[in-house]
Motif scaffolding. Sequence first.
Motif, short mmCIF file in Angstrom:
data_model
loop_
_atom_site.label_atom_id
_atom_site.label_comp_id
_atom_site.label_asym_id
_atom_site.label_seq_id
_atom_site.Cartn_x
_atom_site.Cartn_y
_atom_site.Cartn_z
N TRP A 129 15.35 17.06 32.61
CA TRP A 129 15.76 18.47 31.71
C TRP A 129 14.88 19.58 32.39
N PRO A 130 15.34 20.68 32.53
CA PRO A 130 16.59 21.35 31.80
C PRO A 130 17.92 21.12 32.59
N PHE A 133 19.91 14.95 32.67
CA PHE A 133 19.46 13.82 31.67
C PHE A 133 18.56 13.02 32.15
#
Length: 214
Positions: A129-130, A133
């Motif tokens: 993140w961001p 995943f």
Amino acid sequence: MKPFIATAFLVALLSTNATAAVDADLTNIMRQWAHVNYEIDGDAQEKAFEGLAKEIALYSEAHPGQAEGHIWAGIVHSSFAGAKGGLGALGLAKEAKKDFEKAIAIDGNALQGSAYTSLGTLYAQVPGWPVGFGSDKKAQELFNKSLAINPDGIDINYFYAQFLYDERKYEKAKAHLLKAQSAAPRVDRPLADKYRQQEVAELLAKVERKLSRK
């Protein structure tokens, strides 16, 4: 961003000793994958993966309740991401994640837990993140599940060793690479086994160099 590792996207990775749900069409896709992943490169490889992605999409749509089809959809999307590279690969990685999650929801034990191996590799290699995943904690959890199902498999031991190498846990990585080297050959996957063992040997050499500096 962590680089995508094309060969890590398995997942010649599948141990297809349990082939009850693998029909001739899926077997053909598996063989095509090995050829494209290991014997083609550059733009030709990317184009070949694009075609293979369309082929496996048709297969998995025709067999929505078959975990094996979703596993191979994820493998193709993951490998396509590895060939494509960069931010453009992230969308394909997300598609692969969905494929593996579908397979696990149907049967996590399918193809000796290969969905867990593949998904764990994605979590290990995709940025966190961001941007993406990625999560080393989640990767470890998934590798543990795969090892519980298939502790002696060539692919789980190779990919887990790659993860351990990246974590600088060289002694543990070596132990898993030695298990991968001694894994029983897969009669129906000679090409995949040939190249996987080359990757195992290459990673083992890197691990040995790290250990020799201690």
